[in-house]
Design an enzyme around this catalytic site. Structure first.
Site, PDB file in Angstrom:
ATOM      1  N   TYR A 114     -12.190 -10.146  -2.010  1.00 44.27           N
ATOM      2  CA  TYR A 114     -12.895  -8.867  -1.918  1.00 44.27           C
ATOM      3  C   TYR A 114     -14.352  -9.108  -1.541  1.00 44.27           C
ATOM      4  CZ  TYR A 114      -9.131  -6.286  -4.353  1.00 44.27           C
ATOM      5  OH  TYR A 114      -7.944  -5.696  -4.708  1.00 44.27           O
TER       6      TYR A 114
ATOM      7  N   ARG B  94     -13.926   2.056   4.567  1.00 47.31           N
ATOM      8  CA  ARG B  94     -12.718   1.261   4.766  1.00 47.31           C
ATOM      9  C   ARG B  94     -11.457   2.120   4.759  1.00 47.31           C
ATOM     10  NH1 ARG B  94     -11.705  -1.405  -0.008  1.00 47.31           N
ATOM     11  NH2 ARG B  94      -9.817  -0.216  -0.364  1.00 47.31           N
TER      12      ARG B  94
ATOM     13  N   ARG C 204     -10.535  -4.684 -14.334  1.00 42.25           N
ATOM     14  CA  ARG C 204      -9.394  -5.512 -13.935  1.00 42.25           C
ATOM     15  C   ARG C 204      -9.777  -6.976 -14.097  1.00 42.25           C
ATOM     16  NH1 ARG C 204      -5.978  -1.824 -11.464  1.00 42.25           N
ATOM     17  NH2 ARG C 204      -6.962  -0.191 -10.208  1.00 42.25           N
TER      18      ARG C 204
ATOM     19  N   HIS D  46     -15.117  -4.089   0.045  1.00 43.11           N
ATOM     20  CA  HIS D  46     -15.043  -3.384  -1.234  1.00 43.11           C
ATOM     21  C   HIS D  46     -16.403  -2.913  -1.745  1.00 43.11           C
ATOM     22  CE1 HIS D  46     -14.120  -3.159  -5.689  1.00 43.11           C
ATOM     23  NE2 HIS D  46     -13.102  -2.507  -5.191  1.00 43.11           N
TER      24      HIS D  46
ATOM     25  N   ASN E 159       0.826  -1.208   0.000  1.00 43.92           N
ATOM     26  CA  ASN E 159       0.000   0.000   0.000  1.00 43.92           C
ATOM     27  C   ASN E 159       0.857   1.254   0.000  1.00 43.92           C
ATOM     28  OD1 ASN E 159      -2.328  -1.521   0.079  1.00 43.92           O
ATOM     29  ND2 ASN E 159      -2.758  -1.146   2.245  1.00 43.92           N
TER      30      ASN E 159
ATOM     31  N   HIS F  48     -15.346   2.638 -15.112  1.00 48.40           N
ATOM     32  CA  HIS F  48     -15.099   1.879 -13.885  1.00 48.40           C
ATOM     33  C   HIS F  48     -16.311   1.044 -13.485  1.00 48.40           C
ATOM     34  CE1 HIS F  48     -14.246   1.641  -9.396  1.00 48.40           C
ATOM     35  NE2 HIS F  48     -13.119   1.228  -9.914  1.00 48.40           N
TER      36      HIS F  48
ATOM     37  N   ARG G  69      -5.299   1.790 -13.589  1.00 49.30           N
ATOM     38  CA  ARG G  69      -3.940   1.987 -13.068  1.00 49.30           C
ATOM     39  C   ARG G  69      -3.299   0.679 -12.611  1.00 49.30           C
ATOM     40  NH1 ARG G  69      -4.272   6.178  -8.986  1.00 49.30           N
ATOM     41  NH2 ARG G  69      -3.742   7.721 -10.559  1.00 49.30           N
TER      42      ARG G  69
END
Length: 689
Positions: free
Chosen positions: A470, A566, A377, A594, A49, A437, A407
């Site tokens: 997730y 979160r 993704r 998530h 992270n 997205h 990204r």
């Protein structure tokens, strides 16, 4: 760093808030109730992270620091002051990290008869084993680069491990020489050594190299040799032509190459390195003081996510089998079931296979004419892509929007784009000004010569790998309120544009902000009228100033607000005159929370939405996001039960307050509630057949 915005409301800087989030990750590593190998993995997550934070956010802040004073005033904060506070917080967290590293990787492992050995702790037998391994597996991959004082310093690759080496001679000319040794990322980071007397031993590749430095530098005449690990984190922001065309992939590939040589944002170095060596290194790299982060002898700790468990199974969380969804069966048509009612898959508790089976059925069903899907993704060996390719081979019209600007997944998405194109799939690279997205799929099926639409909408990606860790919700529906809007949305996306005028969906970038504001305004109006008014909002990040101020307005009107956030939370709870009616918790546990869930009281006629987007400015203004209503009574009740368990969590929930001390939420309730465990048990009982 709590700043006052231009409207004078409390607003915590997002970078500082993110560091408080990463501290919560570090808390999991410190929690002795967490299995030992999992604690090591939380150290790994903390480290990964922080790397991404430096590559993206600190890089951006560094650019902003060069703005003039007028520009800084428009920002509402001083970037240089924020960078200084980032440095102070990171140094404190790194010290805590080092303490945990020593305690967990040395003391706790030793209590479990597992030992990490360094290069000074090898006996003759293990030393011989290591030497043989080095010569067979490692030596041919290492090429020392001698540092010439008269030439530019070699380019250090982003996030790669290096040894900075000093060769010393007692007499003669050139008494000291410097060298760099890169450790290629494909080298296995851990070597399990032969077991003796029921004792387990592990050595890291860095210590293998240290032990064998003589083999690496045997051609040089020296009296002593010193080697210390370093790692550079570079600016990872892309600078690409926004024109989306067939040329776009080439432009993106070029920008990805430039990313490898971005400006150094952080030098992580072994704090045992002599000051003279460090000064030499800093001068060669032309680094500023705020870029220097002292660490221990091991870096790139993200690799420790794969730390081998050579001990008992109890050192890991138990592996729980994914649960079934009641009434959905692998050998029966999902489309037929959807025609009767909506179905919800709660990930990772329930199996992701249902989404794959939905796509597989669409690929082989002779009545299916068209599939539209957005991909952000993807898993490494994507079953999703495989199903879409098979659909194209079966004569279906398949339209896939692959977001090439995702990204750190750009390279993978370029690969999948090429693969899909080769197989005859219609691929849209994305939009010029917006990232797509959303997580949506729409299947067109001809029934009695009329099109009927079957949809899957989710809070998480079409990625079977991340679906195992997730926490997300994935909805199957044929409700015309939703599918009708999706037809309109995909028509726009397939033309590489955005549109407005959706009746039921909440779609960014043109409508999300106004629609969310209207839902909040309705609660404010009800509160002022003495009606039932509350909101329960679950997001990953809350950083949009407009939303924060709107929530303050609602709080002041008497709306009771419960937030589950979160990560970043720029809203400051418990401030008199702003947020007295707002409670915020953050849950960090085995799985990554998530899902985005928005619940509005609506005077007792509760409205519920799921969404792909957080409450961040980028999600409202720079991305295509889709929020969708939950219209099925049973699905709504199930999500409500899950949210209620999260709100009651008194084990893994932290209270977010103006003190930013990440205090665990504790109650006097006799029952211990750990949301992720209790949700699994709740779903297991409800969906058992």
């Amino acid at each position: 760093m709590m700043t006052k915005s231009r409207k004078k409301s409390p607003f915590l800087n997002r970078e500082i808030s993110w560091l408080y989030f990463n501290e919560r990750v570090l808390q999991e590593a410190a929690d002795e109730s967490v299995p030992l190998i999992e604690r090591i993995r939380f150290l790994s997550i903390f480290s990964s992270n922080l790397e991404e934070f430096y590559r993206v956010r600190v890089a951006t802040m560094s650019r902003l620091a060069n703005l003039n004073e007028k520009s800084k005033e428009l920002l509402g904060f001083n970037p240089k002051k924020v960078l200084n506070e980032i440095k102070n917080l990171v140094v404190k967290q790194e010290k805590r990290f080092e303490q945990l590293f020593q305690d967990i990787l040395i003391n706790e492992l030793a209590r479990n008869r597992i030992f990490i050995l360094n290069d000074t702790q090898l006996n003759v037998a293990r030393g011989t084993f290591v030497k043989d391994y080095f010569r067979d597996k490692i030596l041919s991959n290492l090429v020392p680069v001698m540092v010439d004082p008269e030439k530019p310093f070699p380019e250090l690759k982003d996030r790669h491990l290096y040894f900075f080496v000093r060769l010393n001679k007692k007499t003669g000319s050139g008494r000291e020489r410097y060298a760099l040794v890169e450790l290629p990322p494909f080298l296995s980071r851990f070597l399990v050594l032969p077991e003796t007397h029921d004792l387990k031993f592990i050595i890291l590749v860095e210590d293998i190299v240290r032990y064998c430095l003589d083999d690496l530098f045997f051609t040089f005449m020296y009296d002593s040799i010193e080697a210390y690990t370093i790692q550079v984190t570079r600016d990872a922001e892309l600078d690409i032509d926004k024109n989306v065309s067939d040329k776009f992939i080439d432009d993106l590939k070029s920008s990805l190459e430039k990313r490898k040589k971005g400006k150094p944002m952080r030098l992580l170095y072994d704090s045992d390195m002599p000051m003279q060596m460090l000064n030499t290194l800093v001068a060669k790299l032309k680094l500023q003081a705020e870029s220097l982060i002292p660490g221990n002898r091991y870096h790139r700790f993200g690799d420790f996510i794969a730390f081998p468990n050579v001990g008992s199974a109890s050192l890991n969380y138990p592996s729980l089998p994914p649960l079934k969804v009641k009434d959905l069966h692998r050998t029966q048509s999902i489309f037929a079931k959807m025609a009767d009612r909506d179905y919800l898959v709660n990930l990772p508790y329930q199996s992701y296979d249902y989404i794959i089976l939905f796509l597989r059925e669409a690929a082989i069903d002779p009545k299916v004419a068209e599939i539209n899907i957005t991909l952000y993704r993807l898993a490494e060996n994507s079953k999703v892509v495989n199903a879409l390719i098979n659909a194209a081979k079966n004569g279906k019209k398949v339209n896939v929007l692959v977001e090439l600007k995702a990204r750190f997944d750009e390279q993978a998405n370029i690969f999948w784009t090429s693969k899909l194109l080769e197989e005859g799939v219609n691929v849209n690279y994305g939009l010029t000004d917006y990232k797509v997205h959303s997580k949506i799929c729409l299947v067109k099926r001809m029934e009695k010569d009329r099109p009927v639409y079957y949809a899957n909408l989710a809070t998480g990606n079409f990625n079977e790998k991340t679906a195992g860790i997730y926490c997300d919700h994935s909805l199957f529906t044929v409700k015309k309120e939703i599918t009708g809007d999706l037809v309109k949305l995909f028509e726009a996306l397939n033309k590489r544009t955005v549109t407005r005028g959706f009746k039921h969906l909440i779609v960014s970038p043109l409508e999300s902000r106004s629609k969310i504001y209207k839902l909040i305004d309705r609660e404010i109006r009800h509160a002022k009228q003495g009606k039932l008014a509350y909101m329960i909002l679950k997001v990953n990040s809350l950083a949009d100033e407009g939303i924060v101020n709107k929530l303050y307005q609602a709080s002041n009107a008497g709306v009771k607000i419960q937030l589950i956030v979160r990560g970043i939370c720029c809203l400051v709870p418990g401030v008199s005159g702003y947020s007295e009616n707002i409670r915020v918790i953050s849950i960090i546990d085995k799985y990554l929370e998530h899902a985005r869930v928005f619940i509005f009281a609506n005077n007792g006629k509760e409205d519920m939405y799921l969404s792909s987007g957080d409450f961040m400015t980028r999600n409202f203004e720079h991305r295509v996001e889709v929020g969708f209503p939950i219209l099925d009574k049973n699905v709504k009740e199930e999500i409500r039960e899950i949210i209620e368990l999260q709100l009651q969590d008194n084990t893994k929930a932290r209270e977010i307050t103006r003190l930013n001390n990440n205090k665990y939420y504790r109650t006097r309730a006799a029952k211990k509630i750990r949301a992720q465990v209790d949700i699994y048990n709740y779903l297991k009982a409800k969906h058992s057949t």
